[in-house]
Design an enzyme around this catalytic site. Structure first.
Site, short mmCIF file in Angstrom:
data_model
loop_
_atom_site.label_atom_id
_atom_site.label_comp_id
_atom_site.label_asym_id
_atom_site.label_seq_id
_atom_site.Cartn_x
_atom_site.Cartn_y
_atom_site.Cartn_z
N GLU A 166 0.79 -1.23 0.00
CA GLU A 166 0.00 0.00 0.00
C GLU A 166 0.83 1.29 0.00
O GLU A 166 0.79 2.07 0.97
CB GLU A 166 -0.96 0.00 1.20
CG GLU A 166 -1.89 -1.21 1.23
CD GLU A 166 -2.88 -1.18 2.38
OE1 GLU A 166 -2.74 -0.35 3.28
OE2 GLU A 166 -3.79 -2.01 2.36
N GLU A 356 -5.42 -8.56 0.61
CA GLU A 356 -6.15 -8.23 1.85
C GLU A 356 -7.59 -7.94 1.53
O GLU A 356 -7.89 -7.27 0.54
CB GLU A 356 -5.59 -6.96 2.53
CG GLU A 356 -4.27 -7.12 3.21
CD GLU A 356 -3.80 -5.84 3.91
OE1 GLU A 356 -4.64 -5.00 4.29
OE2 GLU A 356 -2.57 -5.68 4.04
O1 IFM Z 1 -4.50 -3.13 9.11
C1 IFM Z 1 -4.39 -2.60 7.83
C2 IFM Z 1 -3.19 -3.18 7.11
O2 IFM Z 1 -2.01 -2.96 7.80
C3 IFM Z 1 -3.05 -2.56 5.74
N1 IFM Z 1 -4.28 -2.62 5.02
C4 IFM Z 1 -5.49 -2.20 5.67
C5 IFM Z 1 -5.62 -2.89 7.02
C6 IFM Z 1 -6.92 -2.44 7.72
O3 IFM Z 1 -6.91 -1.07 7.91
#
Ligand code: IFM
Length: 453
Positions: A166, A356
């Protein structure tokens, strides 16, 4: 109820990251990171917490590997704490740090779980921040050296590498809004940081190719599809386009097309973000370095953005857990399919993985030490139905990693927000699988999901 099958060999996984779960052990040799420093500043973390203990994964990792195995995942995505390997960012490595990851990786392989290693999930060594952090081009070179060292050490065991998690969060939350470490509120610095993170991705990809030609490597972007609140209304359409440029295209275009979106460059110039110094941080050849061929694109998806006034009705809906998660993020599964249709057309990749997806809700541990989490379960079911539909369209979506295996340190929210499939009782470090864990285990075993309302 409609049943939807996932492709054969679909990669089922779960994810975590170093700072959010590991904790520290006195004398473990890990150097400080920008997140340690950020947590130490009063008022930065909602509950005043830090990552010193977190989920105590450094000690309890064998139990966590057991849980992954119980869930039935084929893959586990986790990140390496750069300052655990190089306490000062570069220089002498910390053998205890390497040893920890070797043990963890061997433990996973023993259970038949494939490690997916993310090299950077936000815990930059403080020593590098002192020299300008991601605003300093030199950090990109240091990252490539750290990546090369780690890949060389572990290439016999690890065949899946993700350079960054990210970059938008690193750049924007870390340097523009100041919500994340290092906590700057400087929009130009955010563009510099974004560029150096992307550059470091390209430099690291080259090193990974040389050192581990048999491995697969790529980057994870968090993508947030943007919609106008009133389709056809000019202001809303324009706002959605700029949002998309700032959030999604600013990262997709350099990685896939070796260029930054022209309209956004003009936007940052017109709005005074880029200033008199201009684009001096982009050097000749950088964009070609960034656009290394990737084996896959990792996508983190949680919600969508709607631009324009959505009115009072929407404000009321925010209290409905079926419409909004505990983060206040809209539950928007259909936008996931829209996103993939767009990616396949505009940013075709050999393979995509959802690295994710998941939801925070206000979980309650009962006296019988159980956690019933119907809203999270529903969130997963809705999104997995879309995943199956995306695959059925022939889009090469090859795997799905749930965020997260454990409740953990949710950055500026501290331990207030729980994303886990497994509840963590932070007072005792007991792990308690939630109902969503038991449900997902069945879905994984059957390799199919049923539509829910
Ligand atoms: O917890 C975070 C993660 O570290 C990165 N992506 C989003 C998740 C939820 O906010």
């Amino acid at each position: 109820m409609q049943e939807r099958a996932l492709p054969k060999n679909f990669v089922w996984g779960a994810a975590s990251s170093s700072f959010q779960i590991e904790g520290t052990i006195p004398g473990d040799g890990r150097g400080p990171s920008i997140w340690d420093d950020f947590c130490a500043q009063p008022g930065k973390i909602l509950d005043g917490s830090d990552g010193v203990i977190a989920c105590d994964h450094l000690r309890l990792w064998p139990r966590d590997v057991e849980l992954l195995s119980e869930l039935g995942v084929k893959a586990y995505r986790f990140s390496i704490a750069w300052p655990r390997i190089f306490p000062d960012g570069r220089g002498a490595p910390n053998p205890a740090g390497l040893d920890f990851y070797k043990k963890l990786i061997d433990g996973l392989l023993d259970k038949g779980i494939t490690p997916w290693v993310t090299l950077y999930h936000w815990d930059l060594p403080s020593a590098l921040e002192k020299k300008g952090g991601w605003r300093n081009r030199d950090t990109a070179l240091a990252f490539a050296d750290y990546a090369a060292y780690f890949v060389e050490q572990l290439r016999d065991r690890v065949k899946h590498w993700i350079t960054h998690n990210e970059p938008w969060c690193v750049a924007v939350l870390g340097h523009r809004t100041g919500e994340h470490a290092p906590g700057l509120k400087d929009p130009r610095a955010a563009l510099e940081a974004a560029h150096h993170v992307l550059l470091s991705h390209g430099l690291a990809m080259k090193r990974i190719r040389e050192l581990a030609p048999d491995a697969e490597a790529g980057i994870t972007l968090n993508l947030n599809p943007a919609y106008p609140a009133h389709p056809g209304k000019r202001e809303d359409e324009e706002a959605a386009h700029v949002y998309d440029g700032d959030f999604n295209r600013w990262y997709l275009d350099p990685v896939f097309r070796a260029s930054y979106p022209k309209d956004m460059m003009q936007h940052y110039e017109k709005t005074g973000v880029i200033g008199a110094k201009g684009w001096d941080f982009i050097h000749a050849g950088d964009l070609d370095t960034i656009a290394q061929p990737n084996d896959f694109l990792g996508i983190n998806y949680y919600s969508r953005a709607v631009l324009g006034d959505r009115g009072l009705e929407e404000a009321a809906a925010r209290k409905d857990p079926k419409r909004y998660t505990g983060m206040g993020w809209e539950v928007a599964p259909e936008a996931l399919q829209d996103l993939f249709v767009r990616l396949a057309k505009e940013y075709p990749a050999k393979a995509y993985y959802i690295t994710e997806n998941g939801a925070a809700y206000d979980d309650k541990l009962t006296a019988a030490r159980q956690v019933d989490d119907p809203h999270r379960l529903r969130y997963y079911a809705l999104h997995l139905s879309q995943v199956a539909q995306i695959c059925a369209r022939g889009i090469p979506l090859k795997g799905y990693f749930a965020w997260s295996i454990l409740d953990n340190f949710e950055w500026a929210y501290g331990y207030e927000k729980r994303f886990g499939l497994v509840y963590v009782d932070y007072a005792t470090q007991e792990r308690i699988p939630k109902s969503s864990f038991h449900w997902l285990k069945e879905v994984i075993a059957a390799n199919k999901v049923f539509d829910v309302l």
